[in-house]
Design an enzyme around this catalytic site. Structure first.
Site, PDB file in Angstrom:
ATOM      1  N   GLY A  11       0.822  -1.214   0.000  1.00  0.00           N
ATOM      2  CA  GLY A  11       0.000   0.000   0.000  1.00  0.00           C
ATOM      3  C   GLY A  11       0.847   1.251   0.000  1.00  0.00           C
ATOM      4  CB  ALA A  12       4.211   1.874  -1.161  1.00  0.00           C
ATOM      5  CB  SER A  13      -0.169   3.729  -4.513  1.00  0.00           C
ATOM      6  OG  SER A  13      -1.259   3.243  -3.749  1.00  0.00           O
ATOM      7  NE  ARG A  14      -4.769   5.634  -2.768  1.00  0.00           N
ATOM      8  CZ  ARG A  14      -5.666   5.411  -1.825  1.00  0.00           C
ATOM      9  NH1 ARG A  14      -6.018   6.372  -0.995  1.00  0.00           N
ATOM     10  NH2 ARG A  14      -6.229   4.219  -1.690  1.00  0.00           N
ATOM     11  CB  VAL A  63      -2.079  -7.434   0.711  1.00  0.00           C
ATOM     12  CG1 VAL A  63      -0.900  -6.645   0.200  1.00  0.00           C
ATOM     13  CG2 VAL A  63      -3.131  -6.535   1.351  1.00  0.00           C
ATOM     14  CE1 TYR A 154      -8.429   0.723   9.599  1.00  0.00           C
ATOM     15  CE2 TYR A 154      -8.657   1.683  11.785  1.00  0.00           C
ATOM     16  CZ  TYR A 154      -7.944   1.536  10.611  1.00  0.00           C
ATOM     17  OH  TYR A 154      -6.755   2.188  10.451  1.00  0.00           O
ATOM     18  CE  LYS A 158      -5.413  -1.133  10.480  1.00  0.00           C
ATOM     19  NZ  LYS A 158      -4.245  -1.340   9.604  1.00  0.00           N
ATOM     20  CB  ILE A 187      -2.039   9.753  10.092  1.00  0.00           C
ATOM     21  CG1 ILE A 187      -1.497   8.985  11.315  1.00  0.00           C
ATOM     22  CG2 ILE A 187      -0.913  10.289   9.211  1.00  0.00           C
ATOM     23  CD1 ILE A 187      -0.667   9.781  12.286  1.00  0.00           C
TER      24      ILE A 187
HETATM   25  P1  NAP Z   1      -4.861   5.502   2.432  1.00  0.00           P
HETATM   26  O1  NAP Z   1      -4.362   6.882   2.231  1.00  0.00           O
HETATM   27  O2  NAP Z   1      -6.284   5.190   2.185  1.00  0.00           O
HETATM   28  O3  NAP Z   1      -3.941   4.500   1.567  1.00  0.00           O
HETATM   29  C1  NAP Z   1      -4.181   3.128   1.621  1.00  0.00           C
HETATM   30  C2  NAP Z   1      -3.120   2.394   0.848  1.00  0.00           C
HETATM   31  O4  NAP Z   1      -3.389   0.983   0.980  1.00  0.00           O
HETATM   32  C3  NAP Z   1      -3.132   2.716  -0.629  1.00  0.00           C
HETATM   33  O5  NAP Z   1      -1.801   2.780  -1.096  1.00  0.00           O
HETATM   34  C4  NAP Z   1      -3.858   1.520  -1.243  1.00  0.00           C
HETATM   35  O6  NAP Z   1      -3.415   1.184  -2.553  1.00  0.00           O
HETATM   36  C5  NAP Z   1      -3.428   0.401  -0.313  1.00  0.00           C
HETATM   37  N1  NAP Z   1      -4.342  -0.741  -0.372  1.00  0.00           N
HETATM   38  C6  NAP Z   1      -5.657  -0.778  -0.032  1.00  0.00           C
HETATM   39  N2  NAP Z   1      -6.150  -2.007  -0.241  1.00  0.00           N
HETATM   40  C7  NAP Z   1      -5.122  -2.759  -0.729  1.00  0.00           C
HETATM   41  C8  NAP Z   1      -5.006  -4.106  -1.116  1.00  0.00           C
HETATM   42  N3  NAP Z   1      -6.056  -4.937  -1.079  1.00  0.00           N
HETATM   43  N4  NAP Z   1      -3.800  -4.551  -1.564  1.00  0.00           N
HETATM   44  C9  NAP Z   1      -2.729  -3.712  -1.619  1.00  0.00           C
HETATM   45  N5  NAP Z   1      -2.790  -2.425  -1.259  1.00  0.00           N
HETATM   46  C10 NAP Z   1      -3.978  -1.956  -0.820  1.00  0.00           C
HETATM   47  O7  NAP Z   1      -4.587   5.016   3.944  1.00  0.00           O
HETATM   48  P2  NAP Z   1      -3.522   5.535   5.033  1.00  0.00           P
HETATM   49  O8  NAP Z   1      -4.217   6.500   5.906  1.00  0.00           O
HETATM   50  O9  NAP Z   1      -2.247   5.884   4.380  1.00  0.00           O
HETATM   51  O10 NAP Z   1      -3.356   4.195   5.887  1.00  0.00           O
HETATM   52  C11 NAP Z   1      -2.247   3.321   5.754  1.00  0.00           C
HETATM   53  C12 NAP Z   1      -2.279   2.313   6.886  1.00  0.00           C
HETATM   54  O11 NAP Z   1      -2.243   2.989   8.140  1.00  0.00           O
HETATM   55  C13 NAP Z   1      -3.553   1.463   6.904  1.00  0.00           C
HETATM   56  O12 NAP Z   1      -3.250   0.149   7.332  1.00  0.00           O
HETATM   57  C14 NAP Z   1      -4.409   2.165   7.940  1.00  0.00           C
HETATM   58  O13 NAP Z   1      -5.365   1.297   8.510  1.00  0.00           O
HETATM   59  C15 NAP Z   1      -3.347   2.592   8.928  1.00  0.00           C
HETATM   60  N6  NAP Z   1      -3.770   3.692   9.798  1.00  0.00           N
HETATM   61  C16 NAP Z   1      -4.093   4.917   9.295  1.00  0.00           C
HETATM   62  C17 NAP Z   1      -4.472   5.935  10.162  1.00  0.00           C
HETATM   63  C18 NAP Z   1      -4.824   7.317   9.672  1.00  0.00           C
HETATM   64  O14 NAP Z   1      -5.236   8.138  10.508  1.00  0.00           O
HETATM   65  N7  NAP Z   1      -4.692   7.635   8.408  1.00  0.00           N
HETATM   66  C19 NAP Z   1      -4.561   5.683  11.522  1.00  0.00           C
HETATM   67  C20 NAP Z   1      -4.231   4.425  12.009  1.00  0.00           C
HETATM   68  C21 NAP Z   1      -3.837   3.432  11.131  1.00  0.00           C
HETATM   69  P3  NAP Z   1      -4.237   1.510  -3.914  1.00  0.00           P
HETATM   70  O15 NAP Z   1      -4.657   2.944  -3.832  1.00  0.00           O
HETATM   71  O16 NAP Z   1      -3.213   1.231  -4.965  1.00  0.00           O
HETATM   72  O17 NAP Z   1      -5.394   0.580  -3.949  1.00  0.00           O
END
Ligand code: NAP
Length: 246
Positions: A11-14, A63, A154, A158, A187
């Site tokens: 999930g490194a695209s965003r 994944v 969710y 987690k 975040i």
């Molecule tokens: P995000 O901006 O929505 O990005 C999610 C990333 O996960 C994207 O690169 C997406 O890729 C990838 N992804 C989703 N489904 C996938 C799959 N089936 N296979 C491979 N890649 C997949 O989310 P984020 O906020 O950066 O979150 C990243 C991680 O941190 C997550 O595990 C999230 O639960 C955790 N987290 C986030 C927060 C927060 O406040 N943001 C807080 C706690 C934990 P594509 O776009 O290419 O599909």
């Protein structure tokens, strides 16, 4: 000169995964930028890594699919010889109150967040065991520690990631492999941008430091866990959350 570490970031695209990929590349790793649907964004991440003087490669893989993960990680090892660091960052939300949550929305979130993490550990650990070294870093959440109304799927996924982290850490410790989790608070990314101002205001009240975190805050912690300095640290959950979970 020492060989570059091979680091896989799912999930490194965003968002957070993007920041982790850039940080690990800046620290000298060859970064495998995994994505699911956002090909152009993943290409932009790799281009940025190269502009900054680093290098890496792109791999599409959902994944949640066990066999696809086996093929993906097998190809990485075939092409680059090893995997030194695995960051299980890919994650999704499908929020809703428990009483109204569909079976599908529960299963989808668990499939990506928890089973996806299992799939990648399952298909990477055999190479790390052979190397007798490795770093696995799983993305949990404060919500997995404390729970959250409207996020039962969710939070369960987690909390599962935390149990998986500790179990894997116990199984793999004697072979020089560490397994830790990072539990971010709130975040700023696409995942949280969709939340209403009301939810954001309510969340802000729970953060002692009084600010939301950035993807870079998480990336710095992941880079530390991947570094030589964290070699004696395993089975831990580091809450990077401005004090939210304490
Ligand atoms: P995000 O901006 O929505 O990005 C999610 C990333 O996960 C994207 O690169 C997406 O890729 C990838 N992804 C989703 N489904 C996938 C799959 N089936 N296979 C491979 N890649 C997949 O989310 P984020 O906020 O950066 O979150 C990243 C991680 O941190 C997550 O595990 C999230 O639960 C955790 N987290 C986030 C927060 C927060 O406040 N943001 C807080 C706690 C934990 P594509 O776009 O290419 O599909």
């Amino acid at each position: 000169m020492a060989e570059k570490k091979i680091a896989v970031v799912t999930g490194a695209s965003r968002g957070i995964g993007r920041a982790i990929a850039l940080e690990l590349a800046a620290e000298g790793a060859f970064v495998i930028v995994n994505y699911n649907g956002s090909k152009e964004k993943a290409e932009e991440v790799l281009a940025r890594i190269r502009e900054n003087g680093g290098d890496g490669a792109l791999y599409q893989c959902n994944v949640a699919e066990f066999d696809a993960c086996e093929q993906f990680l097998g190809e990485v090892v075939k092409n680059y010889g090893r995997i030194d660091v695995l960051v299980n960052n890919a994650g999704i939300t499908k929020d809703g109150l428990l009483m109204r949550m569909s079976e599908e929305d529960f299963a989808k979130v668990v499939d990506v967040n928890l089973k996806g993490t299992f799939n990648c550990i399952r298909h990477t650990s055999r190479y790390m065991l052979r190397q007798r070294s490795g770093r696995i870093i799983n993305m949990a959440s404060v919500v997995g520690v404390n729970g959250n109304a409207g996020q039962a799927n969710y939070a369960a996924s987690k909390a599962g990631v935390i149990g998986l982290t500790k179990s894997a850490a116990k199984e793999l410790a004697s072979r020089g492999i560490t397994v830790n989790a990072v539990a971010p608070g709130f975040i700023r990314t696409d995942m949280t941008d969709v939340l209403s101002d009301k939810v954001k205001e309510a969340t802000m009240k729970l953060i002692p430091m009084g600010t939301f975190g950035t993807p870079e805050d998480i990336a710095k912690t992941v880079a530390f866990l991947a570094s030589d300095g964290a070699g004696y640290l395993t089975g831990q959950v580091l809450c990077v959350d401005g004090g939210m979970a304490m």
